[in-house]
Scaffold this motif. Sequence first.
Motif, short mmCIF file in Angstrom:
data_model
loop_
_atom_site.label_atom_id
_atom_site.label_comp_id
_atom_site.label_asym_id
_atom_site.label_seq_id
_atom_site.Cartn_x
_atom_site.Cartn_y
_atom_site.Cartn_z
N TRP A 182 -12.86 -5.36 12.61
CA TRP A 182 -12.04 -5.25 11.89
C TRP A 182 -11.78 -6.77 11.81
O TRP A 182 -10.61 -6.49 11.27
CB TRP A 182 -11.47 -4.29 12.32
N LEU A 183 -11.62 -7.70 12.49
CA LEU A 183 -11.09 -9.12 12.61
C LEU A 183 -12.02 -9.87 11.13
O LEU A 183 -11.33 -10.42 10.50
CB LEU A 183 -11.08 -9.67 13.78
N LEU A 184 -12.91 -9.08 10.90
CA LEU A 184 -13.76 -10.19 9.69
C LEU A 184 -13.38 -9.78 8.10
O LEU A 184 -13.48 -10.36 7.34
CB LEU A 184 -15.25 -9.77 9.71
N LYS A 185 -12.39 -9.05 8.49
CA LYS A 185 -12.20 -8.69 6.91
C LYS A 185 -10.70 -9.34 6.63
O LYS A 185 -10.36 -9.66 7.36
CB LYS A 185 -11.14 -6.47 7.00
N PRO A 230 -7.38 -12.44 19.81
CA PRO A 230 -7.99 -12.63 19.74
C PRO A 230 -8.70 -11.43 20.78
O PRO A 230 -8.61 -11.05 21.20
CB PRO A 230 -8.83 -14.33 20.05
N ASP A 231 -10.12 -10.73 20.52
CA ASP A 231 -11.02 -10.39 20.54
C ASP A 231 -11.58 -10.19 21.89
O ASP A 231 -12.36 -11.51 21.39
CB ASP A 231 -11.62 -8.90 19.70
N ARG A 232 -11.89 -9.58 22.92
CA ARG A 232 -12.19 -10.50 24.13
C ARG A 232 -13.76 -10.45 24.17
O ARG A 232 -14.61 -10.64 24.73
CB ARG A 232 -11.67 -9.51 25.53
N HIS A 233 -14.13 -8.56 23.64
CA HIS A 233 -15.92 -8.99 23.11
C HIS A 233 -15.96 -9.64 21.89
O HIS A 233 -17.44 -9.72 21.03
CB HIS A 233 -15.54 -7.40 22.64
N ALA A 234 -15.35 -10.80 21.02
CA ALA A 234 -15.86 -11.12 20.44
C ALA A 234 -14.77 -12.46 19.68
O ALA A 234 -14.07 -12.54 19.13
CB ALA A 234 -15.75 -10.99 18.82
N PRO A 235 -14.94 -14.04 21.33
CA PRO A 235 -13.33 -14.79 21.38
C PRO A 235 -13.61 -15.01 19.76
O PRO A 235 -12.64 -15.71 20.17
CB PRO A 235 -13.43 -15.06 22.52
N ASN A 236 -14.85 -15.62 19.06
CA ASN A 236 -15.00 -16.69 18.06
C ASN A 236 -14.50 -16.01 16.78
O ASN A 236 -14.76 -16.85 15.93
CB ASN A 236 -16.65 -16.90 18.43
N TYR A 237 -13.97 -14.96 17.06
CA TYR A 237 -13.93 -13.82 15.55
C TYR A 237 -12.23 -14.48 15.41
O TYR A 237 -11.50 -14.31 16.24
CB TYR A 237 -13.69 -12.72 15.82
N ARG A 238 -11.66 -14.99 14.39
CA ARG A 238 -10.63 -15.51 14.69
C ARG A 238 -9.48 -14.90 14.34
O ARG A 238 -9.95 -13.61 13.00
CB ARG A 238 -10.89 -16.59 12.89
N CYS A 239 -8.61 -14.78 14.25
CA CYS A 239 -7.09 -13.79 13.63
C CYS A 239 -7.29 -13.93 12.03
O CYS A 239 -6.54 -14.60 11.96
CB CYS A 239 -6.15 -13.80 14.21
N PRO A 240 -7.44 -12.40 11.20
CA PRO A 240 -7.27 -12.13 10.03
C PRO A 240 -6.07 -13.26 9.06
O PRO A 240 -6.11 -13.76 8.67
CB PRO A 240 -7.37 -11.25 9.40
N ALA A 241 -4.38 -13.19 10.57
CA ALA A 241 -2.73 -13.76 10.22
C ALA A 241 -2.99 -14.40 10.70
O ALA A 241 -2.10 -15.17 10.62
CB ALA A 241 -2.23 -12.21 10.30
N GLY A 242 -4.36 -15.56 10.93
CA GLY A 242 -4.23 -17.01 11.06
C GLY A 242 -3.22 -16.91 12.71
O GLY A 242 -3.07 -18.19 13.79
N ARG A 243 -3.45 -16.09 13.80
CA ARG A 243 -2.52 -16.58 15.09
C ARG A 243 -3.80 -16.14 15.78
O ARG A 243 -4.78 -15.50 15.75
CB ARG A 243 -1.77 -14.34 15.34
#
Length: 98
Positions: A4-7, A85-98
């Motif tokens: 969902w963080l990729l949306k 950030p999600d512990r399972h995908a720590p490299n995924y950026r937060c969509p809201a820039g947080r």
Amino acid sequence: MCDWLLKPPTYIKASGDLETVLGWLGEQWRQLSPSFAYPDQEQRLGGADERLQYAREALTHCGSMAWGHWLKGERYSHTAVVGCPDRHAPNYRCPAGR
């Protein structure tokens, strides 16, 4: 759920601390409840109070959670809160820039 963080950020409907997010979840449940296809099953599961307690525990211990409801007219609603950030995908950026 971390995908969902990729949306796009436009998919974000609420953000904030735990109490803010739980308030948003409760409102989502109240808005959807008249459309539940199986309201008796939902009540056997404990209704909004039990759902919100589950959400509190899941968000506190896991960081993310999701609900699914079958709605009248063969529709399905998926409501999710994804920690960032999600512990399972720590490299995924937060969509809201947080």
